[in-house]
Design a protein around this motif. Structure first.
Motif, PDB file in Angstrom:
ATOM      1  N   ALA A   1      11.965   2.843  -7.954  1.00 43.34           N
ATOM      2  CA  ALA A   1      11.070   2.592  -7.634  1.00 43.34           C
ATOM      3  C   ALA A   1       9.321   2.989  -8.194  1.00 43.34           C
ATOM      4  O   ALA A   1       8.241   2.498  -8.151  1.00 43.34           O
ATOM      5  N   THR A   2       9.859   4.308  -9.374  1.00 37.26           N
ATOM      6  CA  THR A   2       9.006   4.655 -10.030  1.00 37.26           C
ATOM      7  C   THR A   2       8.975   4.334 -11.617  1.00 37.26           C
ATOM      8  O   THR A   2       8.354   4.435 -12.325  1.00 37.26           O
ATOM      9  N   VAL A   3       9.792   3.637 -11.658  1.00 33.83           N
ATOM     10  CA  VAL A   3      10.252   4.350 -12.742  1.00 33.83           C
ATOM     11  C   VAL A   3      10.664   2.067 -13.277  1.00 33.83           C
ATOM     12  O   VAL A   3      10.294   1.943 -14.014  1.00 33.83           O
ATOM     13  N   GLU A   4      11.464   1.647 -12.995  1.00 32.38           N
ATOM     14  CA  GLU A   4      11.915  -0.142 -13.288  1.00 32.38           C
ATOM     15  C   GLU A   4      10.839  -0.825 -12.112  1.00 32.38           C
ATOM     16  O   GLU A   4      10.351  -1.627 -13.347  1.00 32.38           O
ATOM     17  N   ASN A   5      10.318  -0.467 -11.452  1.00 33.58           N
ATOM     18  CA  ASN A   5       8.852  -1.036 -10.964  1.00 33.58           C
ATOM     19  C   ASN A   5       7.768  -0.209 -12.070  1.00 33.58           C
ATOM     20  O   ASN A   5       7.678   0.801 -12.601  1.00 33.58           O
ATOM     21  N   ASP A   6       6.588  -1.400 -12.078  1.00 31.92           N
ATOM     22  CA  ASP A   6       5.437  -0.983 -13.107  1.00 31.92           C
ATOM     23  C   ASP A   6       4.577  -0.580 -12.829  1.00 31.92           C
ATOM     24  O   ASP A   6       3.540  -0.527 -13.131  1.00 31.92           O
ATOM     25  N   SER A   7       4.261  -1.658 -11.718  1.00 31.33           N
ATOM     26  CA  SER A   7       3.284  -0.977 -10.448  1.00 31.33           C
ATOM     27  C   SER A   7       3.904  -0.314  -8.506  1.00 31.33           C
ATOM     28  O   SER A   7       4.787  -0.830  -8.793  1.00 31.33           O
ATOM     29  N   VAL A   8       2.495  -0.399  -8.231  1.00 29.87           N
ATOM     30  CA  VAL A   8       2.579  -0.064  -6.675  1.00 29.87           C
ATOM     31  C   VAL A   8       3.249  -1.369  -6.241  1.00 29.87           C
ATOM     32  O   VAL A   8       2.266  -2.382  -6.265  1.00 29.87           O
ATOM     33  N   PRO A   9       4.252  -2.039  -5.489  1.00 33.56           N
ATOM     34  CA  PRO A   9       3.855  -3.606  -5.004  1.00 33.56           C
ATOM     35  C   PRO A   9       3.372  -3.872  -4.130  1.00 33.56           C
ATOM     36  O   PRO A   9       2.704  -3.070  -3.773  1.00 33.56           O
ATOM     37  N   GLU A  10       2.342  -4.963  -4.313  1.00 34.27           N
ATOM     38  CA  GLU A  10       1.449  -5.409  -3.111  1.00 34.27           C
ATOM     39  C   GLU A  10       1.737  -5.761  -1.681  1.00 34.27           C
ATOM     40  O   GLU A  10       0.908  -5.689  -0.193  1.00 34.27           O
ATOM     41  N   PHE A  11       3.227  -6.013  -1.423  1.00 36.32           N
ATOM     42  CA  PHE A  11       3.292  -6.667   0.247  1.00 36.32           C
ATOM     43  C   PHE A  11       2.708  -7.453   0.667  1.00 36.32           C
ATOM     44  O   PHE A  11       2.384  -7.244   1.547  1.00 36.32           O
ATOM     45  N   ALA A  12       2.647  -8.399  -0.268  1.00 32.67           N
ATOM     46  CA  ALA A  12       1.996  -9.828  -0.128  1.00 32.67           C
ATOM     47  C   ALA A  12       2.743 -10.205   1.506  1.00 32.67           C
ATOM     48  O   ALA A  12       2.250 -11.090   2.244  1.00 32.67           O
ATOM     49  N   ARG A  13       4.041 -11.128   1.598  1.00 32.85           N
ATOM     50  CA  ARG A  13       4.587 -11.338   2.656  1.00 32.85           C
ATOM     51  C   ARG A  13       4.233 -10.757   3.587  1.00 32.85           C
ATOM     52  O   ARG A  13       4.822 -10.947   4.866  1.00 32.85           O
ATOM     53  N   LEU A  14       4.786  -9.535   3.729  1.00 36.31           N
ATOM     54  CA  LEU A  14       4.865  -8.596   5.042  1.00 36.31           C
ATOM     55  C   LEU A  14       3.690  -8.326   5.688  1.00 36.31           C
ATOM     56  O   LEU A  14       3.445  -8.495   7.114  1.00 36.31           O
ATOM     57  N   GLU A  15       2.324  -8.472   4.648  1.00 31.68           N
ATOM     58  CA  GLU A  15       1.261  -8.290   5.706  1.00 31.68           C
ATOM     59  C   GLU A  15       0.730  -9.888   6.086  1.00 31.68           C
ATOM     60  O   GLU A  15       0.054  -9.899   7.652  1.00 31.68           O
ATOM     61  N   GLU A  16       1.193 -11.342   5.355  1.00 29.00           N
ATOM     62  CA  GLU A  16       1.079 -12.515   5.735  1.00 29.00           C
ATOM     63  C   GLU A  16       1.703 -12.729   6.640  1.00 29.00           C
ATOM     64  O   GLU A  16       1.492 -13.925   7.960  1.00 29.00           O
ATOM     65  N   GLU A  17       2.891 -12.296   6.960  1.00 26.38           N
ATOM     66  CA  GLU A  17       4.197 -12.400   8.238  1.00 26.38           C
ATOM     67  C   GLU A  17       3.509 -11.771   9.646  1.00 26.38           C
ATOM     68  O   GLU A  17       4.069 -11.209  10.976  1.00 26.38           O
ATOM     69  N   THR A  18       3.126  -9.558   9.241  1.00 27.31           N
ATOM     70  CA  THR A  18       2.409  -9.108  10.129  1.00 27.31           C
ATOM     71  C   THR A  18       1.510  -8.932  10.134  1.00 27.31           C
ATOM     72  O   THR A  18       1.269  -7.748  11.060  1.00 27.31           O
ATOM     73  N   GLY A  19       0.603  -8.067   8.912  1.00 27.63           N
ATOM     74  CA  GLY A  19      -0.927  -8.161   9.423  1.00 27.63           C
ATOM     75  C   GLY A  19      -0.638  -6.548   9.069  1.00 27.63           C
ATOM     76  O   GLY A  19      -1.688  -5.996   8.688  1.00 27.63           O
ATOM     77  N   ILE A  20       0.391  -6.424   8.544  1.00 19.40           N
ATOM     78  CA  ILE A  20       0.504  -4.731   7.561  1.00 19.40           C
ATOM     79  C   ILE A  20       0.033  -4.565   6.006  1.00 19.40           C
ATOM     80  O   ILE A  20       1.077  -5.165   5.789  1.00 19.40           O
ATOM     81  N   GLN A  21      -0.981  -4.355   6.319  1.00 18.75           N
ATOM     82  CA  GLN A  21      -1.825  -3.896   4.745  1.00 18.75           C
ATOM     83  C   GLN A  21      -1.190  -3.066   3.492  1.00 18.75           C
ATOM     84  O   GLN A  21      -0.784  -2.829   2.674  1.00 18.75           O
ATOM     85  N   ASP A  22      -1.101  -1.903   4.719  1.00 15.75           N
ATOM     86  CA  ASP A  22      -0.094  -0.523   4.021  1.00 15.75           C
ATOM     87  C   ASP A  22       1.028  -0.217   4.770  1.00 15.75           C
ATOM     88  O   ASP A  22       0.495   0.566   5.553  1.00 15.75           O
ATOM     89  N   PRO A  23       1.401  -0.573   4.937  1.00 14.37           N
ATOM     90  CA  PRO A  23       3.340   0.047   4.786  1.00 14.37           C
ATOM     91  C   PRO A  23       3.550   1.397   5.240  1.00 14.37           C
ATOM     92  O   PRO A  23       4.084   1.802   6.530  1.00 14.37           O
ATOM     93  N   ILE A  24       2.540   2.544   4.015  1.00 10.93           N
ATOM     94  CA  ILE A  24       2.706   4.060   4.674  1.00 10.93           C
ATOM     95  C   ILE A  24       1.843   4.259   5.255  1.00 10.93           C
ATOM     96  O   ILE A  24       2.011   5.067   6.197  1.00 10.93           O
ATOM     97  N   ASP A  25       1.001   3.851   5.110  1.00 10.72           N
ATOM     98  CA  ASP A  25       0.081   3.900   6.605  1.00 10.72           C
ATOM     99  C   ASP A  25       0.333   3.734   7.947  1.00 10.72           C
ATOM    100  O   ASP A  25       0.306   4.623   8.782  1.00 10.72           O
ATOM    101  N   TYR A  26       0.847   3.340   7.618  1.00 10.40           N
ATOM    102  CA  TYR A  26       1.761   1.915   9.174  1.00 10.40           C
ATOM    103  C   TYR A  26       2.555   3.711   9.375  1.00 10.40           C
ATOM    104  O   TYR A  26       2.281   3.431  10.689  1.00 10.40           O
TER     105      TYR A  26
END
Length: 349
Positions: A63-88
Motif C-alpha cells: 500500500a505504501t511502498v510499491e504504491n507511489d501515490s494514494v490511489p484515486e478510486f475512479a471506478r468506485l466513484e463512477e459506479e457508486t458515487g463514493i468519492q472517499d472510501p475511508i470517509d465512507y
C-alpha cells in the motif's frame, strides 16, 4: 503501529550508516520489513525493495511502498458515487453495519465478546467486518484495482491497534476493557511517499528472495528473540487475509502455515543468518540487532566476516533503554546495535 522490535526511533541512525558507508547507493532492500516503517523512510532517497513472510506486513508494504501515490478510486466513484472510501467507512452508522449477514462477521464472531474473546468490543469488530467484507465485494465486482485494494486493506489493518484490548501484541487479550478499547474504530488514512521509482514488495522467505534480487544496500532486521511474530500478530494477519481460518484455543490462534522464523530459534538463528548473507547480492550490508538477542556478538561478527570483507566490519552501538530481567543486571544498559560490512558482489545487471 505498535510492533515488536520496531525501528522507528532508529531511522536517523540507520541513515547515518548508509550515508557514511554507501554514499553513492541507489537502491535499498528491507528484507524483514515488519510495519514497513524503514522501507517507507528510505523511499525518500532510494529505489526500495521490501519483504516479509507475514501477509499483513506485505499489505502495508504494498500500500505504501510499491504504491507511489494514494490511489484515486475512479471506478468506485463512477459506479457508486463514493468519492472517499475511508470517509465512507468511518461515517457508517451502526444500523447500516447491522445489515452485514452474521455469517460474514468473522471478527465479531471470533475476536469480540460475541465470540467469547475480548480483543475488540462487538461494535468495533463489526466495523472491521463491514469494511473488510465490503472491500472484498468491491474487488470481486472489479470496482477496485490492485493498488486500491491493497491500500484500503492496509488502512483497515492499521486502524486496529488503536482500539485493541491488548498490551500491544495479540498473544492474549486483557480480561478487563482498557481505555483504548472504548474508542470507535476507524480506518487509518495512510500516507504514501512518492519517489517515482520502480519499488517492489514481496511476501516470501527472505533467504530465497535474495537469490533473485540484487542492489546496493541490504538492511537486515530479523527477529532477535524466541517470540514468533505470527502468534503475536495473528489478529492483524487475519484482518489482512480475511480468510475465515479455523482458530484454536482461548486466544483464537490461526494456523501457523509454515510462517515460523528460524531466527526465533536458538539452534537455527546463526545458520539462517549465514545462509541469508551467502545469498545476498548487495554490496553494503547493515544488520540491526539487540544485545539480548539469540545470536551473540561473536557469532554475528564471525558470520559477517565469513561472507564480507573482514576489514570493513564495523559496529555502531546505540544505548536506548534500561532493561531489567534475570539475564541483565539492573545497572547494565541494553543496546541496539548496527553492524556493517561490505561484500564483494557482481555488478548489478
Amino acid at each position: 503501529m505498535r510492533f515488536i522490535g520496531s525501528k522507528t526511533l532508529l531511522l536517523d541512525q540507520i541513515k547515518y550508516v548508509v550515508d557514511e558507508k554507501a554514499p553513492n547507493a541507489k537502491s535499498f532492500c528491507d528484507i524483514f520489513s515488519g510495519t514497513a516503517a524503514v522501507a517507507r523512510y528510505f523511499k525518500q532517497w532510494y529505489q526500495v525493495y521490501s519483504n516479509d513472510l507475514l501477509y499483513f506486513s506485505y499489505v502495508l508494504q504494498r500500500a505504501t511502498v510499491e504504491n507511489d501515490s494514494v490511489p484515486e478510486f475512479a471506478r468506485l466513484e463512477e459506479e457508486t458515487g463514493i468519492q472517499d472510501p475511508i470517509d465512507y467507512f468511518n461515517g457508517r452508522e451502526k444500523k447500516e453495519l447491522e445489515e452485514l449477514p452474521k455469517e460474514r462477521r468473522f471478527f465479531q464472531n471470533t475476536y469480540a465478546p460475541a465470540g467469547g474473546r475480548m480483543y475488540l468490543n462487538d461494535d468495533n469488530a463489526l466495523r472491521i467486518d463491514f469494511a473488510r467484507c465490503t472491500v472484498e465485494d468491491w474487488k470481486k465486482a472489479e470496482l477496485l484495482n490492485e493498488d486500491e485494494y491493497y491500500y484500503l486493506t492496509a488502512c483497515i489493518v492499521e486502524g486496529i491497534p488503536f482500539v485493541s484490548n491488548t498490551s500491544g501484541t495479540y498473544g492474549a487479550f486483557h480480561k478487563k476493557w482498557e481505555r483504548r478499547s472504548y474508542k470507535r474504530y476507524e480506518l487509518f488514512r495512510l500516507a504514501v511517499p512518492h519517489n517515482g521509482k520502480q519499488n517492489q514488495c514481496f511476501n516470501e522467505n527472505g533467504t530465497e528472495l535474495l537469490k533473485r534480487i540484487q542492489g546496493d544496500v541490504l538492511y537486515i532486521d530479523p527477529p532477535y528473540n524466541a517470540r514468533q511474530y505470527l502468534s503475536n500478530y495473528h489478529v492483524l494477519e487475519t484482518a489482512a487475509r480475511y480468510d475465515y481460518p479455523e482458530v484454536k484455543g482461548v486466544t483464537g490462534q490461526r494456523p501457523v502455515e509454515g510462517q515460523k522464523s528460524d531466527f526465533c530459534m536458538k539452534h537455527r538463528a546463526v545458520p539462517a543468518f549465514e545462509e541469508l548473507l551467502e545469498n545476498a547480492r548487495f554490496q553494503h550490508i547493515i544488520l540491526s540487532y539487540s544485545t539480548d538477542g539469540l545470536m551473540s556478538l561473536e557469532e554475528i561478527e564471525s558470520a559477517m566476516k565469513k561472507y564480507g570483507k573482514p576489514e570493513t566490519f564495523h559496529i555502531y552501538e546505540i544505548p536506548y533503554r534500561r532493561y531489567k530481567s534475570r539475564k541483565v543486571k539492573e545497572t547494565e544498559r541494553l543496546k541496539e546495535l548496527l553492524f556493517y560490512i561490505e561484500k564483494q558482489v557482481p555488478p548489478c545487471t
